[in-house]
Enzyme design. Structure first.
Site, short mmCIF file in Angstrom:
data_model
loop_
_atom_site.label_atom_id
_atom_site.label_comp_id
_atom_site.label_asym_id
_atom_site.label_seq_id
_atom_site.Cartn_x
_atom_site.Cartn_y
_atom_site.Cartn_z
N ASP A 194 17.37 76.37 47.07
CA ASP A 194 17.45 77.72 47.65
C ASP A 194 16.04 78.21 47.92
OD1 ASP A 194 17.97 80.36 48.30
OD2 ASP A 194 18.67 80.95 46.32
N SER A 251 21.82 87.76 46.34
CA SER A 251 20.99 87.67 47.53
C SER A 251 20.43 89.04 47.90
CB SER A 251 21.80 87.04 48.67
OG SER A 251 20.98 86.69 49.75
N HIS A 263 21.91 78.31 48.13
CA HIS A 263 22.05 79.75 48.35
C HIS A 263 23.46 80.09 48.83
CE1 HIS A 263 20.32 83.74 48.83
NE2 HIS A 263 21.15 83.87 49.86
#
Length: 404
Positions: free
Chosen positions: A344, A190, A374
């Site tokens: 995501d 991320s 995610h």
């Protein structure tokens, strides 16, 4: 230290917060195709309850919502690991945690610089303790987890500079940790994937340091020009990262506040000529058609607002948005592993960067979790229950490391 006591005092408020969350849950989109949808709903309830209680605490002046969120997400301290030496150090004044396998090795080991996720706002060495231990044990590698400074207290480029400085120190002292200079990898998920990509680009042109062997980018966020790519449209309400939160975190990292979030979401923050320039890299046209079958709506053009651009123009810097790096930089990058998740909002950032790397002759190993969402990697073993797809993705990362 007061937070545990505050929690006890505020249990009635917590109950109200959770009730409000449960009533609002139907507004969130948890597709049946995701891995363990019932478990994901439980995790979402916990996170939303934490956020609701944090808002109450902030309004009462007891502590900020972000401070409370960091406390709750901190994670519990783990005991000693029989297979690892673990020590907390500082690399160029940046806190790090080093994981070294105890078993004897025939020669120098591979090294991994790990940058955690959390939207540049959350996350810590403790939060990612399980993931880093797993990577070190299973790939027989020396792992350096970096605690970079967090937003909004520390704005861009603080996190990037901390990761770069810690990486430089490690690369200069590999022998001390028994690491092979030819097998050092940067890795992150991320926001950490964003930082890993930025650090990799910066180090690609350095001749005074060992060249990175690879970069591992796990559902990275790599651009802030277009929050209306197919994945942002399709997964806008899918946890654990909603479309609005993606823009919120990017703005908090950039400016320390989330002013003009609506204009950024609508795309009014970038001049038309600049959008045209970057369209060759940031465009739905570069997304394979199979990722559009869940629907993509054509968007009406929005008016450019120059005042907003003045506050966010650093979004065009590659150290913040690595997808915008010039080809002269991209073609120097090391072998890459990119993991994306179907459900995501950041999926298309990874797909666009995969294309950029491949177009520049960089070897890419791509793994797509068709039932992934995610944050699933850090949830592979979470609070007593597991997400098998997260474990599968983490094992693919380990297998890639073993191939280096």
């Amino acid at each position: 230290a007061l937070l545990p006591a505050l929690l006890l005092l505020l249990l009635p408020l917590a109950a109200l917060a959770v009730a409000a969350v449960l009533l609002g849950l139907p507004s969130y989109d948890i597709p049946p195709g995701v891995n363990q949808p019932a478990k994901l709903r439980l995790v979402l309830t916990l996170l939303l309850g934490t956020a609701a209680l944090g808002r109450i605490l902030e309004k009462t002046g007891l502590c900020s919502q972000i401070t409370f969120g960091r406390y709750v997400r901190q994670g519990r301290k783990l005991g000693l690991d029989p297979k690892l030496f673990i020590q907390d150090l500082q690399f160029n004044e940046v806190p790090v945690r080093v994981y070294q396998p105890k078993a004897t090795s025939d020669g120098p080991r591979r090294g991994i610089l790990f940058f955690h996720g959390g939207g540049w706002v959350f996350g810590s060495l403790d939060t990612y303790e399980k993931v880093c231990r797993y990577l070190s044990r299973e790939s027989d590698s020396v792992v350096v987890s970096v605690q970079y400074r967090l937003a909004p207290e520390h704005k861009y480029p603080a996190a990037y500079e901390d990761c770069l400085n810690a990486s430089q120190h490690f690369l200069q002292h590999l022998q001390h940790y028994g690491v092979d200079p030819a097998r050092v990898t940067v890795c992150g998920d991320s926001a950490g994937g964003n930082l890993a990509a930025a650090v990799s680009q910066t180090l690609a042109g350095r001749s005074d340091l060992p060249r990175l062997r690879a970069q591992i980018l796990i559902y990275p966020g790599l651009q802030a020009l277009d929050f209306n790519l197919p994945s942002y449209q399709q997964n806008r309400g899918v946890p654990l990262l909603f479309r609005e939160r993606a823009a919120f975190f990017a703005l908090l990292y950039l400016n320390g506040d989330a002013l003009h979030m609506q204009e950024v979401l609508e795309g009014s923050h970038i001049p038309p000529d600049m959008m045209l320039k970057y369209r060759k890299w940031v465009s739905p046209d570069n997304i394979p058609e199979e990722f559009k079958v869940r629907g993509v709506k054509p968007l009406r053009p929005t008016d450019f607002i120059a005042e907003v651009y003045e506050t966010v123009k650093r979004f065009c810097e590659p150290n913040l948005c690595p997808l915008l790096a010039e080809d002269s930089v991209v073609h120097q990058l090391p072998e890459s592993f990119i993991l994306t998740c179907e459900y995501d909002v950041l999926r298309d950032d990874g797909l666009l960067y995969k294309k950029r790397l491949e177009d520049n002759g960089v070897r890419v190993t791509w793994y797509h979790l068709e039932d992934g969402f995610h944050g699933i990697i850090s949830l592979y073993d979470y609070c007593g229950f597991s997400f098998p797809s997260g474990k599968r993705g983490l094992d693919r990362v380990v297998n890639f490391l073993k191939s280096l």
